[in-house]
Design a protein around this motif. Structure first.
Motif, PDB file in Angstrom:
ATOM      1  N   UNK A  91       0.786  -1.088  -0.064  1.00 35.80           N
ATOM      2  CA  UNK A  91       0.418  -0.221   0.155  1.00 35.80           C
ATOM      3  C   UNK A  91       0.576   0.807  -0.072  1.00 35.80           C
ATOM      4  N   UNK A  92      -0.464   2.461  -0.696  1.00 35.70           N
ATOM      5  CA  UNK A  92       0.746   3.358  -0.490  1.00 35.70           C
ATOM      6  C   UNK A  92       1.695   3.874   1.271  1.00 35.70           C
ATOM      7  N   UNK A  93       0.998   3.715   1.668  1.00 38.57           N
ATOM      8  CA  UNK A  93       1.551   4.435   3.422  1.00 38.57           C
ATOM      9  C   UNK A  93       2.847   3.772   3.630  1.00 38.57           C
ATOM     10  N   UNK A  94       2.990   1.883   3.544  1.00 38.62           N
ATOM     11  CA  UNK A  94       4.186   1.539   3.570  1.00 38.62           C
ATOM     12  C   UNK A  94       5.038   2.441   2.390  1.00 38.62           C
ATOM     13  N   UNK A  95       5.016   2.309   1.310  1.00 37.43           N
ATOM     14  CA  UNK A  95       5.828   2.545   0.665  1.00 37.43           C
ATOM     15  C   UNK A  95       6.337   3.468   0.553  1.00 37.43           C
ATOM     16  N   UNK A  96       5.856   5.165   1.072  1.00 34.50           N
ATOM     17  CA  UNK A  96       6.337   5.762   1.746  1.00 34.50           C
ATOM     18  C   UNK A  96       7.143   5.953   3.065  1.00 34.50           C
ATOM     19  N   UNK A  97       6.848   5.501   4.020  1.00 33.11           N
ATOM     20  CA  UNK A  97       7.175   5.296   5.065  1.00 33.11           C
ATOM     21  C   UNK A  97       7.953   4.239   5.508  1.00 33.11           C
ATOM     22  N   UNK A  98       8.342   3.246   5.075  1.00 32.39           N
ATOM     23  CA  UNK A  98       8.841   2.810   5.317  1.00 32.39           C
ATOM     24  C   UNK A  98      10.164   2.561   5.102  1.00 32.39           C
ATOM     25  N   UNK A  99      11.351   2.713   6.178  1.00 33.76           N
ATOM     26  CA  UNK A  99      12.229   2.619   5.938  1.00 33.76           C
ATOM     27  C   UNK A  99      13.629   1.531   5.501  1.00 33.76           C
ATOM     28  N   UNK A 100      12.621   0.460   4.680  1.00 37.40           N
ATOM     29  CA  UNK A 100      13.275  -0.408   4.286  1.00 37.40           C
ATOM     30  C   UNK A 100      13.794  -0.450   2.535  1.00 37.40           C
ATOM     31  N   UNK A 101      13.133   0.854   2.014  1.00 39.10           N
ATOM     32  CA  UNK A 101      14.195   1.680   1.391  1.00 39.10           C
ATOM     33  C   UNK A 101      15.885   1.356   1.249  1.00 39.10           C
ATOM     34  N   UNK A 102      15.533   2.006   2.418  1.00 41.34           N
ATOM     35  CA  UNK A 102      17.858   2.217   2.540  1.00 41.34           C
ATOM     36  C   UNK A 102      18.257   0.951   2.668  1.00 41.34           C
ATOM     37  N   UNK A 103      17.828  -0.228   3.371  1.00 42.25           N
ATOM     38  CA  UNK A 103      18.511  -0.878   3.492  1.00 42.25           C
ATOM     39  C   UNK A 103      17.821  -2.589   3.130  1.00 42.25           C
ATOM     40  N   UNK A 104      16.566  -2.770   2.369  1.00 41.92           N
ATOM     41  CA  UNK A 104      16.303  -3.200   1.148  1.00 41.92           C
ATOM     42  C   UNK A 104      17.359  -3.968   0.468  1.00 41.92           C
ATOM     43  N   UNK A 105      17.215  -5.024   0.142  1.00 42.29           N
ATOM     44  CA  UNK A 105      17.545  -5.872  -0.998  1.00 42.29           C
ATOM     45  C   UNK A 105      18.197  -5.920  -1.986  1.00 42.29           C
ATOM     46  N   UNK A 106      17.318  -5.330  -2.185  1.00 40.38           N
ATOM     47  CA  UNK A 106      17.587  -4.388  -3.833  1.00 40.38           C
ATOM     48  C   UNK A 106      17.786  -2.691  -4.098  1.00 40.38           C
ATOM     49  N   UNK A 107      17.792  -2.292  -3.513  1.00 38.41           N
ATOM     50  CA  UNK A 107      17.195  -0.672  -3.567  1.00 38.41           C
ATOM     51  C   UNK A 107      18.235  -0.056  -2.544  1.00 38.41           C
ATOM     52  N   UNK A 108      18.970  -0.922  -1.520  1.00 34.72           N
ATOM     53  CA  UNK A 108      20.596  -0.080  -0.560  1.00 34.72           C
ATOM     54  C   UNK A 108      21.387   0.024  -1.523  1.00 34.72           C
ATOM     55  N   UNK A 109      21.805   0.158  -2.187  1.00 35.72           N
ATOM     56  CA  UNK A 109      22.654   0.085  -3.218  1.00 35.72           C
ATOM     57  C   UNK A 109      22.659   1.453  -4.190  1.00 35.72           C
ATOM     58  N   UNK A 110      21.040   1.545  -4.174  1.00 35.83           N
ATOM     59  CA  UNK A 110      20.622   2.588  -5.168  1.00 35.83           C
ATOM     60  C   UNK A 110      20.334   3.465  -4.346  1.00 35.83           C
ATOM     61  N   UNK A 111      19.918   3.688  -3.649  1.00 34.28           N
ATOM     62  CA  UNK A 111      20.113   4.828  -2.443  1.00 34.28           C
ATOM     63  C   UNK A 111      20.683   5.253  -2.070  1.00 34.28           C
ATOM     64  N   UNK A 112      22.411   4.857  -2.003  1.00 30.81           N
ATOM     65  CA  UNK A 112      23.555   5.108  -1.940  1.00 30.81           C
ATOM     66  C   UNK A 112      23.731   5.707  -2.736  1.00 30.81           C
ATOM     67  N   UNK A 113      24.299   4.833  -3.902  1.00 28.45           N
ATOM     68  CA  UNK A 113      24.695   5.559  -4.775  1.00 28.45           C
ATOM     69  C   UNK A 113      23.605   6.876  -6.219  1.00 28.45           C
ATOM     70  N   UNK A 114      22.859   6.572  -5.293  1.00 28.04           N
ATOM     71  CA  UNK A 114      22.014   8.307  -5.055  1.00 28.04           C
ATOM     72  C   UNK A 114      22.590   9.786  -5.136  1.00 28.04           C
TER      73      UNK A 114
END
Length: 275
Positions: A91-114
């Motif tokens: 859902x929308x709320x989880x996509x906005x509030x979940x901090x897993x973007x910063x340490x998730x298996x797929x996104x963590x590298x691209x967050x730091x690269x960004x």
């Protein structure tokens, strides 16, 4: 289906996000140093170039734009796939509030690269100064403030970061591809340039909406990790971008279209008088 179902590449698996976040917490203020050097280069570089012939730099510009285009495309695909998965499954709320973007298996590298990429992206201005092109306020203000805000926010893993970064990757994927085509010598339709500016304006509106959602959920006592200082700075930044990009769109496309139409009318009238 879990997030792990999204295919991970080896370099994404091996990336240590804890070290990256720790480094940023200890060093994020260096973004002010980069910004100071950037401002000094603009002032000094433009002064020096007043007395020199402009550089062409076509081949380096092609390589630069193409490199950033490829990087942004990969970033957009990887972060976009992750954010789409979270949005569709949680859902929308989880996509906005979940901090897993910063340490998730797929996104963590691209967050730091960004966030790191915002420092070398200052190099865009190098080409403008050395080629003696027009440097507008929006250009250097945007580059400088995105660098400062990205480093400031990453260290706290603030809510909304996943959408902020994914949108920026998407817009840059299109924008740098456009720049690369122009640098090579392709005649790209003016409508494509208008489309890019419209996507940037849309990005700023969505950024404001995301900030409002984070603020609203925080006020309701729901788990949406951020802080008022970040929301205020982010909102001011996005609102200023929105105003500046709207102004740029009006000046670059609407006013120039009117001027071109007026010039065409005058030329037609002059031709008739000579007949």
């Amino acid at each position: 289906m879990s997030v792990l179902a999204l295919q991970e590449y080896e370099f994404e698996k091996q990336f240590n996000e804890d070290e990256a976040i720790r480094w940023m917490q200890e060093n994020w203020k260096k973004s002010f140093l980069f910004s100071a050097f950037y401002a000094a280069f603009i002032l000094g570089g433009r002064r020096v170039m007043k007395r020199r012939e402009k550089f062409e730099l076509r081949k380096p510009l092609v390589l630069w734009s193409l490199t950033l285009a490829v990087f942004s495309i990969f970033g957009a695909v990887r972060t976009g796939s992750y954010m789409t998965y979270i949005l569709m499954t949680k859902g929308l709320k989880q996509s906005v509030c979940d901090q897993s973007f910063y340490n998730g298996p797929v996104s963590k590298f691209w967050a730091y690269a960004f966030v790191l990429s915002k420092a070398p992206e200052l190099g865009d201005t190098l080409f403008i100064v050395l080629r003696k092109q027009k440097l507008i306020f929006l250009h250097w203000y945007h580059h400088m403030t995105v660098l400062l805000y990205s480093w400031y926010s990453y260290k706290d893993m603030v809510a909304g970061g996943g959408w902020f970064m994914t949108m920026n990757y998407l817009v840059h994927a299109v924008m740098y591809s456009y720049y690369a085509l122009r640098a090579v010598g392709f005649k790209v339709s003016r409508k494509f340039a208008m489309f890019i500016t419209l996507t940037q304006i849309t990005q700023m509106l969505v950024g404001c909406v995301v900030n409002y959602l984070v603020y609203s959920w925080m006020q309701q006592g729901q788990e949406c990790p951020s802080h008022m200082q970040n929301i205020v700075w982010s909102s001011l930044m996005y609102l200023s971008y929105f105003v500046l990009f709207c102004q740029f769109f009006h000046e670059a496309y609407i006013d120039k279209t009117k001027e071109a139409a007026a010039a065409k009318t005058e030329a037609t009238a002059a031709a008739r008088k000579t007949q």
